[in-house]
Design an enzyme around this catalytic site. Structure first.
Site, PDB file in Angstrom:
ATOM      1  N   LYS A  75       0.853  -1.194   0.000  1.00 22.16           N
ATOM      2  CA  LYS A  75       0.000   0.000   0.000  1.00 22.16           C
ATOM      3  C   LYS A  75       0.888   1.243   0.000  1.00 22.16           C
ATOM      4  O   LYS A  75       1.886   1.289   0.730  1.00 22.16           O
ATOM      5  CB  LYS A  75      -0.906  -0.022   1.241  1.00 22.16           C
ATOM      6  N   SER A 156      -9.831   2.091   2.535  1.00 23.19           N
ATOM      7  CA  SER A 156      -8.926   2.834   1.689  1.00 23.19           C
ATOM      8  C   SER A 156      -7.910   1.943   0.968  1.00 23.19           C
ATOM      9  O   SER A 156      -7.306   2.381  -0.011  1.00 23.19           O
ATOM     10  CB  SER A 156      -8.174   3.873   2.519  1.00 23.19           C
ATOM     11  N   SER A 180     -10.239  -0.142   6.770  1.00 20.11           N
ATOM     12  CA  SER A 180      -9.630  -0.084   5.434  1.00 20.11           C
ATOM     13  C   SER A 180      -8.937  -1.339   4.956  1.00 20.11           C
ATOM     14  O   SER A 180      -8.547  -1.419   3.792  1.00 20.11           O
ATOM     15  CB  SER A 180      -8.642   1.067   5.363  1.00 20.11           C
TER      16      SER A 180
END
Ligand code: GLN
Length: 492
Positions: A75, A156, A180
């Site tokens: 990420k 997210s 997330s």
């Protein structure tokens, strides 16, 4: 190349010389190039191939490490030395860290190969990956009823989920402040775990809300999640909230008997569920019962207050954490300004997107002298009540709490355009509680909806009892036979 490889399959194949890490890495890089899902913000082609080559040499020399030669997606909020780290914001568009986050360093030490940095909501604020400065990102699936509509992967950690679901990496990392990891994992039919607060170091992760942020994996199955988490977790003196605890081999819990494990169903979590959702929860209960678990009805009365408390605490901390992006140092700097104040204002106005600005404004407001007691202090009191509620009304009676992960399946880009910010925030209704209480929680795929989309259930455990979660999740995974279901939806 074989499709949908898991970590343990790759480890085995590399040792049996079925292919090299270099070939596998090259395969993923080609797949990423062909893909139009926008799952990655940065692809590190040269570095990945170089790392794969080194891994191949080590394997040839008989070295054995948990992730040796395994291509992963990271990420884009983990600082990676020499690799652009943007947190999907214009503010950090050109930020290249000079250091490696503890979590990614742990993965590298275990031999992982990083393919690139995945798309996400800007500064991890969002539930659909649509707040990214680098554009939307999509799932490789479609609804049966609307095959023309592109679906968001949740957020997210949307890019990480899309990358794993579309087989653009073996496994990935996410981060979870209010859901997330778990929400995108549920949307994508994957396994995602947010561990106990303090298990993984936050050092080198771009901060959103420091008291809630946790690192964790998004993986193709429970075993991969166990391997990833073991590698990511460590005590770290550079993070003052890191906890010195034993980090077991989480794979050792898979296949262990769950006879006698007590699973709580809180009535507050099932009140507004649809018939289809209730059916899936019932089905999951039956699988667990068949494996010897005891189901216990419980009540967690503070549940409805978690979301409002979260949307005060998280923006409050974000407004403070994001104050460092001032246009002076490593961030975006406005071209036009007449004085220092204008430099700050213009750089921040240009560098941050709309959702981030909304959070900064909310956070600054609830922390302001006149409203601190009315909002922020109250939210902290609610946080204490939620923690006590879990302690006294859940974990004094049960080992795990079972809920759905999300109130809906993945939605279309068109749908999100009509949602208000508050409607989007409601997505986090089942997930934020675990962050507020610092508890470990996992989403595990349980079924496909009538419309052909994955649905996940959530297991919330007591502090540092990730092992209980892994045990039960493995039973759910085996019972749901989700690997086969996922192959079906990918085929369409
Ligand atoms: N959707 C939540 C939010 O927008 C959670 C984000 C997260 O966990 N990083 O704040």
């Amino acid at each position: 190349m074989k499709q949908n490889l898991t970590i343990s399959e790759v480890r085995k194949d590399l040792r049996n010389k079925e292919y090299t890490s270099y070939e596998l890495t090259q395969y993923y890089l080609d797949q990423i190039k062909k893909s139009d899902l926008n799952a990655y913000i940065t692809v590190c082609e040269d570095k990945a191939l170089e790392a794969a080559k080194i891994a191949d040499e080590k394997i040839a020399n008989g070295e054995d490490r948990p992730l040796l030669g395994v291509p992963l997606a990271i990420k884009d909020l983990y600082c990676t030395k020499g690799i652009k780290t943007t947190a999907a914001s214009k503010m950090l568009e050109n930020f290249v860290p000079e250091y490696e986050s503890t979590v990614t360093q742990n993965l590298l030490d275990d031999g992982a190969v990083f393919l690139g940095k995945t798309n996400m909501d800007e500064f991890a604020m969002g539930s659909a990956n649509v707040t990214s400065y680098f554009g939307e990102c999509y799932l490789p699936y479609r609804k049966k009823s609307a095959p023309d509509q592109k679906l968001v992967p949740g957020g997210s950690s949307g890019g990480s989920a899309a990358a794993v679901a579309a087989d653009l990496c073996v496994s990935s990392t996410g981060s979870d402040t209010g859901g997330s990891i778990r929400q995108p994992a549920a949307f994508a039919g994957l396994v995602g775990i947010k561990p106990t607060y303090g298990l993984c170091s936050r050092w080198g992760m771009v901060a959103f809300a420091s008291s809630l942020d946790q690192a964790g994996p998004i993986a193709k199955n429970v075993e991969d999640a166990a391997i990833m988490l073991k590698s990511m977790a460590s005590y770290d003196e550079k993070d003052s909230t890191s906890e010195k605890v034993d980090i077991p081999d989480y794979t050792s819990f898979l296949g262990q008997s769950i006879k006698g494990l007590r699973i709580g169903i809180a009535k507050e979590y099932i009140q507004d569920l649809s018939e289809e959702q209730l059916k899936i929860l019932e089905q999951t209960k039956n699988w667990l019962k068949d494996a010897g678990c005891e189901m216990v009805d419980i009540s967690l009365k503070t549940t409805p207050y978690a979301l409002p408390a979260y949307y005060i605490i998280a923006p409050a901390e974000a407004s403070s954490n994001l104050a460092r992006y001032d246009g002076v140092r490593y961030t975006h700097r406005a071209e036009h300004y007449n004085n220092i104040e204008e430099l700050y204002i213009n750089s921040r106005s240009e560098g941050f997107g709309e959702e981030v600005k909304r959070r900064i404004l909310t956070g600054t407001y609830v922390l302001s002298a006149g409203y601190y007691d009315a909002y922020y202090n109250k939210a902290l009191k609610i946080q204490k009540m939620i923690k006590d509620d879990f302690k006294n009304n859940a974990f004094s009676k049960v080992d795990l709490v079972l809920t759905l992960t999300t109130p809906s399946t993945a939605f279309a880009v068109e749908e999100i355009e009509h949602m208000s910010p508050v409607e989007i925030y409601l997505n986090d209704i089942f997930t934020v509680n675990a962050n507020i209480a610092g508890l470990p929680a996992m989403s595990v795929p349980a079924a496909l909806s009538k419309d052909g989309l994955p649905m996940g259930v959530q297991l919330i455990g007591n502090r540092f009892r990730e092992g209980d979660i892994f045990k039960a999740a493995h039973v759910i995974e085996q019972s749901a036979n989700f690997g086969e279901l996922r192959r079906q939806i990918l085929r369409g």
